[in-house]
Design an enzyme around this catalytic site. Structure first.
Site, PDB file in Angstrom:
ATOM      1  N   GLN A 151       0.805  -1.230   0.000  1.00  0.00           N
ATOM      2  CA  GLN A 151       0.000   0.000   0.000  1.00  0.00           C
ATOM      3  C   GLN A 151       0.839   1.283   0.000  1.00  0.00           C
ATOM      4  O   GLN A 151       0.500   2.267  -0.654  1.00  0.00           O
ATOM      5  CB  GLN A 151      -0.925  -0.012   1.234  1.00  0.00           C
ATOM      6  CG  GLN A 151      -1.637   1.287   1.549  1.00  0.00           C
ATOM      7  CD  GLN A 151      -2.844   1.531   0.675  1.00  0.00           C
ATOM      8  OE1 GLN A 151      -3.894   0.932   0.862  1.00  0.00           O
ATOM      9  NE2 GLN A 151      -2.705   2.409  -0.318  1.00  0.00           N
ATOM     10  N   GLU A 212      -4.300   5.031 -10.443  1.00  0.00           N
ATOM     11  CA  GLU A 212      -5.497   5.494  -9.711  1.00  0.00           C
ATOM     12  C   GLU A 212      -5.286   6.976  -9.383  1.00  0.00           C
ATOM     13  O   GLU A 212      -4.986   7.358  -8.251  1.00  0.00           O
ATOM     14  CB  GLU A 212      -5.728   4.677  -8.441  1.00  0.00           C
ATOM     15  CG  GLU A 212      -7.085   4.994  -7.802  1.00  0.00           C
ATOM     16  CD  GLU A 212      -7.336   4.259  -6.496  1.00  0.00           C
ATOM     17  OE1 GLU A 212      -6.437   3.536  -6.039  1.00  0.00           O
ATOM     18  OE2 GLU A 212      -8.433   4.434  -5.926  1.00  0.00           O
ATOM     19  N   ASP A 308     -14.172  -2.675  -4.224  1.00  0.00           N
ATOM     20  CA  ASP A 308     -13.055  -1.958  -3.608  1.00  0.00           C
ATOM     21  C   ASP A 308     -13.222  -1.747  -2.104  1.00  0.00           C
ATOM     22  O   ASP A 308     -12.394  -2.195  -1.333  1.00  0.00           O
ATOM     23  CB  ASP A 308     -12.824  -0.612  -4.318  1.00  0.00           C
ATOM     24  CG  ASP A 308     -11.414  -0.051  -4.113  1.00  0.00           C
ATOM     25  OD1 ASP A 308     -10.594  -0.723  -3.477  1.00  0.00           O
ATOM     26  OD2 ASP A 308     -11.149   1.058  -4.609  1.00  0.00           O
ATOM     27  N   TRP A 314     -11.717   4.905   2.968  1.00  0.00           N
ATOM     28  CA  TRP A 314     -11.916   5.514   1.651  1.00  0.00           C
ATOM     29  C   TRP A 314     -13.387   5.679   1.282  1.00  0.00           C
ATOM     30  O   TRP A 314     -13.730   6.456   0.392  1.00  0.00           O
ATOM     31  CB  TRP A 314     -11.225   4.672   0.573  1.00  0.00           C
ATOM     32  CG  TRP A 314      -9.741   4.611   0.773  1.00  0.00           C
ATOM     33  CD1 TRP A 314      -8.820   5.512   0.326  1.00  0.00           C
ATOM     34  CD2 TRP A 314      -8.998   3.616   1.489  1.00  0.00           C
ATOM     35  NE1 TRP A 314      -7.564   5.142   0.717  1.00  0.00           N
ATOM     36  CE2 TRP A 314      -7.635   3.984   1.436  1.00  0.00           C
ATOM     37  CE3 TRP A 314      -9.349   2.447   2.176  1.00  0.00           C
ATOM     38  CZ2 TRP A 314      -6.626   3.222   2.035  1.00  0.00           C
ATOM     39  CZ3 TRP A 314      -8.340   1.701   2.772  1.00  0.00           C
ATOM     40  CH2 TRP A 314      -7.004   2.096   2.706  1.00  0.00           C
TER      41      TRP A 314
HETATM   42 FE   FE2 Z   1      -8.252  -0.878  -4.037  1.00  0.00          FE
END
Ligand code: FE2
Length: 426
Positions: A151, A212, A308, A314
């Site tokens: 990440q 992204e 997701d 998020w």
């Molecule tokens: Fe993701």
């Protein structure tokens, strides 16, 4: 003799058929005799589909919304920072407990296969250990694939590279990455190259968070396609998000898409999250930030809708319902023709199963006996209503039931009960 007959349902292609199940396999499809079954479920007029599949999720973060605080800016970058704060305080037991609760929701919604990224930027690898435990606990009813996901950056985080290798050694299934989060575009491209070489050497699939961003010059998907082609990984590589493609120059995309098709790279847009997070730096007009779904499909590229996030740093909503995902996707991608809406249903079932490489997926003799019965007449009506999952069968067992959600009316001269179904079959 069957253990179970699912009787009279309408399949996604419009055929009406009985499904005979013996053990964990579909052993007959057609006109079957009820007397030959241990159990019969009458689903006349209802839609019977192979189960929903989610190709992109974060099970280590799910159901943590508000801990230790909410995402004030609503951006991807604050979400990553917030997840970093949460990682400092979370325990393995909490992660397991939340993930199992989410899997209960998924099972009740007919979502029976999930590919989940798991953060490998923690020297203790608590999340990896937790998700391996969850994969084992749910394997009787949900197929869970885990992606080693650095990440905080495969190179940018000082120990991510070693920890990602350790996670793969522990049994994580797929190689992940996040090239747009590395320090430079060059580091991002180098990370794609090394991670693809790692996957090729270990015989593993690749699924990267890729581009992204709203930056039209973020072009790691080009490198991913190049490496997939160079290393012979066709059909085993997926690029998740690809939101920068929304903003790219059209001429450049006209070259890029055939390269993706040639390299057999699949695309996984995540419409709920993309429409929520992208365009946050725009004033007006504000970009949608969803990748070019119809255009990729026209080039023969496999595209699947992913979820997701549900209730995490998020995204503040979510229900484990892949029909919510497809519903948002068809709006943002403007896939409103009936053929396109049916394709959206196909994306959250068959296309996603193809991306995950699921064995025995589908409703045919010899397939794994997993299916979902919906209170709808066909896939388009299922998208419109996102209705109750009347029954969910996983590997031959009925694992969940939900009653129909009819409303009672108290209006003179009007029916006492209404259903919102437009075309009721059977
Ligand atoms: Fe993701």
């Amino acid at each position: 003799m069957f253990d179970l007959i699912v009787k009279g349902g309408t399949l996604p292609d419009g055929r009406v058929a009985d499904i005979g199940i013996t053990g964990a396999r579909v052993t007959a499809i057609g006109n079957l005799q009820e007397a030959d079954a241990g159990e019969v479920i009458d689903v006349s007029g209802d839609l019977v589909s192979p189960p929903f599949v989610d190709p992109h999720f974060h099970l280590d973060a799910t159901l943590s919304y508000g801990t230790p605080r909410v995402n004030a800016s609503g951006t991807l970058l604050e979400g990553i920072g917030l997840w970093g704060e949460l990682k400092e305080i979370v325990t393995q037991e909490e992660m397991v407990s939340r993930a199992l609760e989410y899997c209960d929701w998924a099972a009740s919604m007919g979502l029976l296969a999930i590919r989940s990224h798991v953060d490998t930027c923690d020297d203790r690898l608590l999340g990896v250990a937790a998700m391996l435990e969850v994969r084992d606990k749910v394997k009787g009813y949900i197929d869970l694939q885990l992606v080693a996901f650095p990440q905080d950056g495969f190179y940018r985080d000082p120990t991510a590279r070693d920890n990602t290798m350790r996670a793969l050694d522990m049994g994580v299934d797929v190689v992940g990455g996040i090239p747009h989060f590395e320090r430079t575009m060059a580091d991002g491209a180098a990370s794609v190259r090394e991670l693809c070489e790692l996957a090729a050497a270990r015989g593993l699939p690749v699924d990267m968070h890729c581009d992204e961003t709203d930056d039209p010059h973020s072009r790691h998907i080009e490198t991913l396609a190049y490496e997939a082609q160079r290393l012979g990984l066709q059909g085993r590589v997926a690029g998740s998000h690809l939101t920068s493609m929304h903003s790219m120059d059209n001429y450049y995309v006209s070259k890029l898409l055939p390269l993706m098709a040639e390299a057999g790279v699949a695309a996984i847009p995540n419409p709920l999250i993309n429409i929520m997070l992208q365009g946050r730096h725009d004033t007006f007009p504000k970009r949608r930030g969803l990748t070019r779904v119809k255009e990729m499909q026209a080039q023969g590229i496999t595209v699947g809708w992913g979820q997701d996030c549900v209730l995490d740093p998020w995204y503040s909503l979510g229900t484990a319902d892949m029909l919510d995902v497809a519903f948002m996707g068809l709006h943002v991608a403007q896939m409103s023709h009936p053929d396109e809406m049916r394709r959206c249903f196909d994306m959250v079932t068959t296309q996603n199963a193809r991306i995950l490489g699921l064995e025995g997926y589908g409703l045919h003799v010899g397939a794994q006996a997993s299916l979902v019965v919906l209170d709808a007449g066909d896939p388009v009506e299922a998208l419109r209503l996102r209705p109750a999952r009347l029954a969910v069968v996983s590997k031959g067992r009925v694992i969940a039931k939900t009653p129909r959600q009819d409303a009672s009316l108290a209006l003179p001269g009007r029916p006492a009960t209404i259903r919102r179904r437009h075309r009721q079959g059977g």
